[in-house]
Design an enzyme around this catalytic site. Structure first.
Site, mmCIF file in Angstrom:
data_model
loop_
_atom_site.group_PDB
_atom_site.id
_atom_site.type_symbol
_atom_site.label_atom_id
_atom_site.label_comp_id
_atom_site.label_asym_id
_atom_site.label_seq_id
_atom_site.Cartn_x
_atom_site.Cartn_y
_atom_site.Cartn_z
ATOM 1 N N GLY A 32 0.814 -1.210 0.000
ATOM 2 C CA GLY A 32 0.000 0.000 0.000
ATOM 3 C C GLY A 32 0.849 1.261 0.000
ATOM 4 N N ASN B 204 -4.482 -10.023 -3.066
ATOM 5 C CA ASN B 204 -4.491 -11.357 -3.693
ATOM 6 C C ASN B 204 -5.802 -12.060 -3.350
ATOM 7 O OD1 ASN B 204 -2.263 -11.796 -5.292
ATOM 8 N ND2 ASN B 204 -0.948 -12.377 -3.604
ATOM 9 N N SER C 26 1.296 -7.307 -9.332
ATOM 10 C CA SER C 26 2.459 -8.173 -9.140
ATOM 11 C C SER C 26 3.752 -7.390 -9.295
ATOM 12 C CB SER C 26 2.448 -9.328 -10.137
ATOM 13 O OG SER C 26 3.603 -10.123 -9.953
ATOM 14 N N LYS D 274 -4.348 -13.035 -12.254
ATOM 15 C CA LYS D 274 -3.308 -12.894 -11.225
ATOM 16 C C LYS D 274 -3.081 -14.223 -10.500
ATOM 17 C CE LYS D 274 -0.426 -10.787 -8.375
ATOM 18 N NZ LYS D 274 -0.283 -11.562 -7.177
ATOM 19 N N HIS E 215 -1.061 -16.322 -12.751
ATOM 20 C CA HIS E 215 0.302 -15.754 -12.671
ATOM 21 C C HIS E 215 1.030 -16.338 -11.462
ATOM 22 C CE1 HIS E 215 3.001 -12.938 -10.612
ATOM 23 N NE2 HIS E 215 3.361 -12.474 -11.797
ATOM 24 N N ASN E 216 0.363 -16.341 -10.314
ATOM 25 C CA ASN E 216 1.009 -16.846 -9.100
ATOM 26 C C ASN E 216 1.262 -18.343 -9.189
ATOM 27 O OD1 ASN E 216 0.550 -14.200 -8.255
ATOM 28 N ND2 ASN E 216 0.055 -14.812 -6.177
ATOM 29 N N GLU F 238 4.235 -18.719 -11.165
ATOM 30 C CA GLU F 238 5.334 -18.300 -10.273
ATOM 31 C C GLU F 238 5.769 -19.465 -9.383
ATOM 32 O OE1 GLU F 238 5.195 -15.611 -6.327
ATOM 33 O OE2 GLU F 238 4.551 -14.549 -8.127
ATOM 34 N N LYS G 49 0.721 -19.014 0.545
ATOM 35 C CA LYS G 49 -0.455 -18.254 0.979
ATOM 36 C C LYS G 49 -1.751 -18.704 0.330
ATOM 37 C CE LYS G 49 1.628 -14.007 2.645
ATOM 38 N NZ LYS G 49 1.659 -12.529 2.563
ATOM 39 N N ARG H 222 6.056 -27.851 -2.020
ATOM 40 C CA ARG H 222 6.067 -27.002 -0.815
ATOM 41 C C ARG H 222 5.468 -27.752 0.370
ATOM 42 N NH1 ARG H 222 5.092 -20.619 -2.221
ATOM 43 N NH2 ARG H 222 6.125 -20.578 -4.259
#
Length: 486
Positions: free
Chosen positions: A17, A105, A131, A186, A189-190, A193, A264, A291
């Site tokens: 922010g 997100n 991002s 998005k 995208h993650n 990633e 997350k 993970r």
């Protein structure tokens, strides 16, 4: 209260922010800010924001009063219930045509729900992916907006001003689509990633455990790769991480970090969506599960003392094998992007959203975590054929993955025989081999389903859509189960 002076408001002065506010202000916009802990507002306005065109406010009501119409308020708080709480507080203070923007997100169904609910109240809602992390937010992120299209003309100048730019000055931001489309892109995208990070980790593990290389030597390799087709943010930072020394021990810091990874949820959401839509998102799925396995550290330590496999040893040409790892990394990345785009295509069809794949590639060219040199080639592929079913069918990428596959296969074969786990690279290769197979063994699988559950099958010598059932044991009847796909 004096006449409204702020062009846009922002709620939530955490790292992203704060940096977005400073980015907007640097582009000539006056920004009103609010944070639930109001002391944070004062610290920011008198600290990093001192002397800048900011309006510090201590209540949501004051924030709204400081904004020019139509009011534009960006919400940068934790995804989920906190976003709804802020919206519920703001909505009664706003007027028809005002715009709320969620830049967190957020899970895309929440964005779809909020877009529809606020439209009923005459308010315009934008759910946008942002991002690039801390540095991107400050200097130029990739921005992926969706929601109510009526809001786009009002937020477009600000968003495109603060977004990263590619070499010709084109901003890495354009309208993605209606409702939750921006947050969906998005999310994908993650997911990509997650895959890219896991692939870098597998290349690292091969060099470390199989080739016996130390961190500085591996840093040099990643640095060399970053000057070629693998030129990307994640390869670049991997180079830098491997070169970084621990202040306490003077040894590579990476060697002092515990091997358990957090997450997350965006990777999991991506895989769940793929399962719902029936899209084989195998590489990203393996990255998420890797993970999960890393988090079972204590269990793995116990298992390492009980379960034994080969001790990795390498006797070949080391430099040639490093070159093969480069090809394996490159080919696997292509598969990851191909799967991600296939997922977005499926979601666009399922939801009725119109997602511009070439435009998405442009948005990912700069500012974001997965920015890579070959995203320009992905844009070219979809610009040439907007109906392209799979990136691997584009002539350029068909050629690239064909050239890379010999080294890719050698790496995967060596890793399997030497006991080095490569879940992402090997699953990518399995997908590649499956996708290029005109015939898979699912005929046997369908026979099994019909044998035990009378689920029927189609025949090669009959038209698609005709279903047959066989009484395999002689004890069954002619009744078959209905056909459906979950």
């Amino acid at each position: 209260m004096s006449e409204p002076t702020a062009d846009i408001g922002l709620i939530g002065l955490a790292v992203m922010g704060e940096n977005l506010v400073l980015n907007m202000e640097s582009r000539g916009y006056t920004v009103a800010v609010f944070n639930r802990t109001t002391s944070k507002v004062d610290e920011f306005v008198n600290g990093r924001g001192k002397g800048k065109k900011l309006v510090g406010t201590h209540s949501v009501k004051d924030l709204v009063a400081s904004l020019k119409r139509p009011r534009k308020i960006m919400i940068m708080v934790k995804a989920g219930a906190p976003v709804d709480a802020v919206i519920d507080e703001l909505a009664p203070l706003l007027e028809a045509g005002d715009i709320l923007i969620d830049g967190g997100n957020t899970h895309y169904p929440d964005t779809t729900r909020r877009t529809r609910a606020l439209k009923e109240k005459g308010l315009l809602f934008v759910g946008t992916g942002v991002s690039g992390g801390e540095e991107g937010a400050l200097k130029g992120p990739s921005i992926m907006p969706g929601g109510n299209p009526d809001a786009w003309p009002h937020v477009k100048p600000i968003f495109q001003a603060i977004a990263a730019k590619v070499d010709d000055g084109t901003p890495c931001c354009d309208w993605v689509g209606a409702e939750g489309a921006g947050h969906y892109v998005k999310m994908v995208h993650n997911g990509i990633e997650y895959g890219d990070m896991q692939l870098c980790c597998e290349a690292y593990q091969l060099m470390k455990d199989l080739l016996g290389m130390d961190a500085p030597a591996m840093s040099e390799v990643f640095g060399r790769w970053n000057k070629g087709k693998l030129d990307s943010y994640l390869v670049e930072i991997t180079r830098d991480i491997l070169a970084f020394k621990d202040e306490i021990t003077g040894t590579p810091l990476v060697d002092q970090i515990l091997d358990t990874a957090g997450q997350k949820g965006t990777g999991k959401w991506t895989v769940t969506s793929a399962l719902d839509l029936g899209i084989p998102l195998t590489l990203i799925g393996e990255a998420v599960f890797s993970r999960c396995l890393s988090a079972q550290k204590d269990e793995r330590v116990v298992a390492s003392k009980v379960i034994h496999g080969p001790t990795p040893t390498f006797t070949g040409d080391k430099q040639a094998f490093i070159d093969d790892i480069e090809q394996a990394l490159y080919a696997s990345k292509l598969v990851s992007y191909a799967q991600g785009y296939a997922l977005m295509n499926a979601m666009a069809k399922d939801s009725g959203w119109e997602i511009n794949n070439g435009g998405v590639a442009l948005m990912w060219r700069g500012g974001c975590i997965i920015r890579s040199a070959f995203l320009g080639k992905i844009k070219d592929a979809f610009d040439t054929n907007p109906q392209l079913a799979n990136l691997l069918l584009d002539p350029y990428f068909t050629g690239e993955i064909t050239k890379a596959q010999a080294g890719w296969r050698r790496v995967c074969a060596s890793a399997v025989s030497q006991g080095v786990p490569l879940p992402a690279m090997t699953s990518a290769l399995a997908y590649f081999d499956g996708y290029r197979s005109g015939r898979l063994p699912a005929n046997l699988l369908q026979a099994q389903r019909d044998f035990f559950g009378a689920h029927t099958y189609e025949r090669l010598d009959k038209p698609r859509g005709e279903f047959f059932h066989t009484n395999w044991t002689g004890r069954g009847g002619t009744t078959s189960s209905s056909t459906y796909n979950v």
